[in-house]
Write a protein that holds these residues in place. Structure first.
Motif, mmCIF file in Angstrom:
data_model
loop_
_atom_site.group_PDB
_atom_site.id
_atom_site.type_symbol
_atom_site.label_atom_id
_atom_site.label_comp_id
_atom_site.label_asym_id
_atom_site.label_seq_id
_atom_site.Cartn_x
_atom_site.Cartn_y
_atom_site.Cartn_z
ATOM 1 N N ALA A 174 0.822 -1.222 0.000
ATOM 2 C CA ALA A 174 0.000 0.000 0.000
ATOM 3 C C ALA A 174 0.849 1.263 0.000
ATOM 4 C CB ALA A 174 -0.940 -0.002 1.197
ATOM 5 N N ILE A 175 2.027 1.223 0.632
ATOM 6 C CA ILE A 175 2.831 2.445 0.708
ATOM 7 C C ILE A 175 3.601 2.718 -0.578
ATOM 8 C CG2 ILE A 175 3.021 2.291 3.221
ATOM 9 C CD1 ILE A 175 5.935 1.423 2.854
ATOM 10 N N ALA A 210 -1.456 6.400 8.332
ATOM 11 C CA ALA A 210 -2.090 5.119 8.661
ATOM 12 C C ALA A 210 -1.454 3.975 7.879
ATOM 13 C CB ALA A 210 -3.584 5.184 8.377
ATOM 14 N N ASN A 211 -1.199 4.196 6.584
ATOM 15 C CA ASN A 211 -0.578 3.149 5.776
ATOM 16 C C ASN A 211 0.838 2.842 6.238
ATOM 17 O OD1 ASN A 211 -2.845 2.900 4.226
ATOM 18 N ND2 ASN A 211 -1.992 3.829 2.381
ATOM 19 N N VAL A 212 1.588 3.889 6.572
ATOM 20 C CA VAL A 212 2.969 3.686 7.029
ATOM 21 C C VAL A 212 2.989 2.919 8.347
ATOM 22 C CG1 VAL A 212 5.041 4.865 7.868
ATOM 23 C CG2 VAL A 212 3.896 5.674 5.787
ATOM 24 N N ALA A 213 2.081 3.265 9.252
ATOM 25 C CA ALA A 213 2.023 2.563 10.539
ATOM 26 C C ALA A 213 1.686 1.086 10.329
ATOM 27 C CB ALA A 213 0.986 3.216 11.451
#
Length: 408
Positions: free
Chosen positions: A178-179, A188-191
């Motif tokens: 996703a990233i 949110a995606n990075v986490a």
């Protein structure tokens, strides 16, 4: 004079649903355009020959690596980025050359061809599983039950990832992917990607430790032994990062090749019938599926020196967006590029990239696509869509999350 375009439309829902009209408009402006100020990229390259030039010139056009970041990502706190930056996909020469040499030994034509019986066996097992699930007339999620497990199982056997953990891997692989999307590096995606990376790294560390005490005939064993015998070839972080990224890339793109391919064929009964009647055409069909609906729509490069592409001067320090999916539909290179035609004579595509970063697993993906689709169509003569497929909105790793079918 070079045209200037805006890439803002690439972030809209309309273009994400169908980016090809946008790509066609780019082609009307030539093979290379300057990007309007305010965007991350300075130039967009979308012509076939221009894109091929960029991909093959790895001395001038660099992939993003940690030398282009303000500071190297932390293995402890920025695990997802650290994993990518320690892998063969996000490094340049000479580091890339050292890593690539290791993996080239695992993806030789001889070893790939030797996998065909295993691919047929794994495919047959999955087809039996599909038949059992559909025995009562139930619809089947083709992505979850076939398109994902087939390449995951093939690559799992090659690397040495046990079968019972491959389904566990899928949501974590999706979080990592996703990233990579345009605009995908949201907090949110990075986490989520960092959490997934930490879990996957811990798992591969356990596997590598187990192979040191119990060697097997798989890639994890070969790489851990290389690390033990010569630490200059691969560091511990590089070992784990490459296992993660190679496994991710090796099955996610093939998953979408199978899903996109089946959707295209079910929407074109004449082509479906022709492939069923002559399975020897499978290589041509897979190549056209990859050209027409490639899972990876773009790649990014950074210019290390002043250069020229298709008559356009590109200064040193420019970020360049290379639109592979647009290059695959370049009207200057393909007759009727928006027509699905497996019999076309011009079959060279950029679906697997080019140059030093040409996809390691291209031959394996092709073989899995050919055997998987032909065996599926031979087994289920009445396969059909159970409901309209959803429209993908991603450009990187583009394909269906679910694809519900009836097996008849």
């Amino acid at each position: 004079m070079v045209a200037e375009v805006s890439l803002a439309s690439l972030h809209t829902d309309e273009v994400r649903r169908d980016p090809y009209p946008f790509y066609a408009d780019l082609h009307r402006h030539g093979p290379v355009c300057r990007v309007a100020p305010g965007d991350r990229y300075s130039y967009v390259v979308h012509g076939h020959d221009a894109s091929a030039q960029v991909l093959r010139d790895s001395a001038t056009f660099k992939v993003m690596d940690e030398t282009l970041l303000p500071s190297p990502p932390s293995w402890e706190n920025d695990r997802a980025l650290a994993v990518f930056m320690n892998s063969v996909f996000f490094t340049n020469a000479p580091r890339h050359t050292r890593m690539r040499k290791m993996f080239n030994q695992a993806f030789t034509p001889r070893r790939i061809n030797a996998l065909e019986p295993a691919i047929d066996r794994l495919t047959a097992d999955l087809l039996d599983h599909l038949a059992a699930q559909a025995a009562g007339g139930s619809k089947i999620d083709f992505m979850a039950e076939f398109a994902f497990p087939l390449p995951a199982n093939v690559l799992g056997e090659l690397l040495g990832v046990p079968e019972e953990r491959r389904a566990w891997y899928r949501p974590r692989a999706m979080a990592l992917g996703a990233i990579l999307e345009l605009g995908g590096s949201t907090p949110a995606n990075v986490a989520a990607a960092n959490t997934a990376s930490q879990e996957i790294t811990a798992y591969f560390a356990e596997l590598a430790a187990a192979r040191r005490t119990d060697p097997r005939d798989d890639m994890i064993t070969a790489l851990t032994q290389a690390l033990e015998s010569d630490g200059d070839q691969l560091s511990e972080h590089e070992l784990l990062a490459n296992l993660i990224v190679v496994f991710n890339a090796g099955f996610v793109t093939t998953t979408h090749l199978l899903g996109n391919g089946l959707t295209l064929l079910l929407d074109r009964p004449d082509h479906l019938a022709r492939l069923r009647a002559d399975p020897a055409l499978a290589p041509q069909y897979v190549e056209e599926i990859l050209r027409y609906e490639v899972p990876t729509h773009f790649s990014v490069r950074y210019t290390a020196a002043d250069t020229e592409v298709a008559g356009v001067d590109i200064p040193r320090g420019s970020w360049v967006l290379v639109l592979l999916a647009a290059a695959n539909r370049d009207p200057e290179h393909y007759a009727d590029p928006d027509v699905f035609d497996p019999m076309r004579t011009e079959t060279s595509t950029l679906s697997f990239g080019g140059g030093a970063h040409y996809c390691l697993g291209a031959a394996l993906a092709r073989l899995e696509g050919q055997r998987g689709l032909t065996m599926l169509l031979d087994r289920f003569a009445d396969i059909s869509l159970a409901e309209p497929p959803g429209t993908p909105r991603q450009l990187m790793l583009r394909g269906h999350e679910q694809l519900w079918v009836n097996l008849g």
